[in-house]
Design a protein around this motif. Structure first.
Motif, PDB file in Angstrom:
ATOM      1  N   LEU A 136      33.294  83.005  93.496  1.00  0.00           N
ATOM      2  CA  LEU A 136      34.256  83.814  94.248  1.00  0.00           C
ATOM      3  C   LEU A 136      35.437  82.966  94.680  1.00  0.00           C
ATOM      4  CD1 LEU A 136      31.698  85.791  96.448  1.00  0.00           C
ATOM      5  CD2 LEU A 136      32.478  86.270  94.104  1.00  0.00           C
ATOM      6  N   ASP A 137      36.608  83.348  94.190  1.00  0.00           N
ATOM      7  CA  ASP A 137      37.845  82.606  94.437  1.00  0.00           C
ATOM      8  C   ASP A 137      38.672  83.327  95.501  1.00  0.00           C
ATOM      9  OD1 ASP A 137      40.017  80.922  94.268  1.00  0.00           O
ATOM     10  OD2 ASP A 137      40.745  81.705  92.352  1.00  0.00           O
ATOM     11  N   GLY A 155      36.143  84.965  83.450  1.00  0.00           N
ATOM     12  CA  GLY A 155      36.972  85.355  84.582  1.00  0.00           C
ATOM     13  C   GLY A 155      37.328  86.826  84.499  1.00  0.00           C
ATOM     14  N   ALA A 156      37.131  87.562  85.586  1.00  0.00           N
ATOM     15  CA  ALA A 156      37.459  88.982  85.622  1.00  0.00           C
ATOM     16  C   ALA A 156      38.954  89.148  85.866  1.00  0.00           C
ATOM     17  CB  ALA A 156      36.653  89.674  86.719  1.00  0.00           C
ATOM     18  N   VAL A 157      39.674  89.592  84.835  1.00  0.00           N
ATOM     19  CA  VAL A 157      41.123  89.757  84.901  1.00  0.00           C
ATOM     20  C   VAL A 157      41.491  91.142  84.347  1.00  0.00           C
ATOM     21  CG1 VAL A 157      41.536  87.272  84.686  1.00  0.00           C
ATOM     22  CG2 VAL A 157      41.419  88.680  82.628  1.00  0.00           C
ATOM     23  N   LEU A 158      42.776  91.469  84.429  1.00  0.00           N
ATOM     24  CA  LEU A 158      43.206  92.794  83.977  1.00  0.00           C
ATOM     25  C   LEU A 158      43.512  92.852  82.480  1.00  0.00           C
ATOM     26  CD1 LEU A 158      45.531  93.887  86.923  1.00  0.00           C
ATOM     27  CD2 LEU A 158      43.264  94.780  86.361  1.00  0.00           C
ATOM     28  N   ASN A 159      43.732  91.685  81.861  1.00  0.00           N
ATOM     29  CA  ASN A 159      44.164  91.700  80.461  1.00  0.00           C
ATOM     30  C   ASN A 159      43.272  90.841  79.561  1.00  0.00           C
ATOM     31  OD1 ASN A 159      44.906  89.321  81.639  1.00  0.00           O
ATOM     32  ND2 ASN A 159      46.955  89.241  80.752  1.00  0.00           N
ATOM     33  N   ILE A 168      33.779  84.401  87.341  1.00  0.00           N
ATOM     34  CA  ILE A 168      34.719  84.269  88.455  1.00  0.00           C
ATOM     35  C   ILE A 168      35.341  85.606  88.829  1.00  0.00           C
ATOM     36  CG2 ILE A 168      36.781  83.099  89.285  1.00  0.00           C
ATOM     37  CD1 ILE A 168      36.275  80.915  87.256  1.00  0.00           C
ATOM     38  N   LEU A 169      35.333  85.889  90.122  1.00  0.00           N
ATOM     39  CA  LEU A 169      36.029  87.053  90.672  1.00  0.00           C
ATOM     40  C   LEU A 169      37.002  86.555  91.723  1.00  0.00           C
ATOM     41  CD1 LEU A 169      32.641  88.341  90.677  1.00  0.00           C
ATOM     42  CD2 LEU A 169      34.265  90.164  90.224  1.00  0.00           C
ATOM     43  N   GLY A 170      38.182  87.155  91.759  1.00  0.00           N
ATOM     44  CA  GLY A 170      39.236  86.659  92.628  1.00  0.00           C
ATOM     45  C   GLY A 170      39.418  87.435  93.918  1.00  0.00           C
TER      46      GLY A 170
END
Length: 249
Positions: A110-111, A179-183, A199-201
């Motif tokens: 968790l970032d 990493g959980a990202v939008l793209n 990883i979740l931000g």
């Protein structure tokens, strides 16, 4: 009857400064307290309304018991509607995270997650899916925040939570870093393998740029409707579910 000094001390533990200073945090509710009694945590003392005494499991002799009335419980509880029983638990010494403990498993990272309810729900989710470790950046909310502890529903007693310098950790670890990202690539087309860090931000800003650069596998939960984003705890649950499904194949 509780003394004024007892009430003052417990109320001070509502604040992070005094939790850290005294090495003690608060849990509430019979179910959560029972979970901690049967865990590696050391329960310091229990404060209960008379009708809750019979609900307690067999207790070690070193746990102090205090019967309280409703007015006293209202003063020491962190909840608007107290659950009839409250315990003080010793904060364990900072656990040491070694790279070897991360191998052969998945861990959530968790970032900068800021909401205590989100952190607690993520820990509870990790416990449900069998994730043994949650690794937090220094900017992530404190795990012993009463709202976090409450949201874990006892799962904190089974999941190890570490606070680490994520850049240093990710720079030396030899594991896939998702990493959980939008793209990124769709999670449903991702080969998760058998181990890795997920990883979740931060709720508003996402993953920080320096950590983003260390992600080897950017992934996305595909959007079908019109919502701009997903709650971070919901995202964690979806990711854990898909990883768990793949591990069982």
């Amino acid at each position: 009857m509780l003394s004024k000094s007892q009430i003052s001390f417990i109320k001070s533990l509502h604040q992070k400064k005094y939790r850290k200073e005294n090495g003690i945090f608060i849990i509430e509710g019979i179910k959560s307290i029972a979970e901690f009694i049967h865990s590696s945590y050391q329960v310091h003392s229990i404060y209960y309304l008379p009708q809750y005494q019979s609900l307690l499991p067999k207790l070690p002799a070193n746990i102090k018991l205090f019967e309280v009335n409703n007015a006293e419980l209202d003063k020491i509880s962190t909840l608007q509607a107290p659950q009839g029983i409250l315990a003080l638990v010793n904060i364990p010494k900072n656990p040491v995270l070694t790279v070897s403990t991360l191998k052969g498993a998945f861990s959530l990272v968790l970032d900068g997650v800021q909401d205590p309810g989100n952190l607690g729900t993520i820990i509870r989710t990790a416990d449900w899916f069998g994730f043994k470790q949650v690794i937090c950046s220094a900017a992530t909310v404190e795990v012993y925040n009463p709202k976090t502890v409450q949201a874990t529903m006892g799962s904190l007693s089974r999941v190890d939570v570490f606070y680490e310098d994520l850049f240093t950790l990710l720079s030396k670890v030899k594991l896939p870093v998702f990493g959980a990202v939008l793209n990124g690539s769709s999670i449903y087309q991702t080969d998760w393998g058998k181990e890795g860090l997920v990883i979740l931000g931060n709720e508003g800003q996402g993953i920080t740029p320096e950590i983003m650069n260390l992600i080897s596998h950017p992934v996305t939960i595909p959007r079908i409707g019109g919502a701009e984003s997903l709650n971070v705890a919901v995202s964690a649950a979806i990711l854990c579910a898909d990883i768990s499904r793949n591990l069982q194949k």
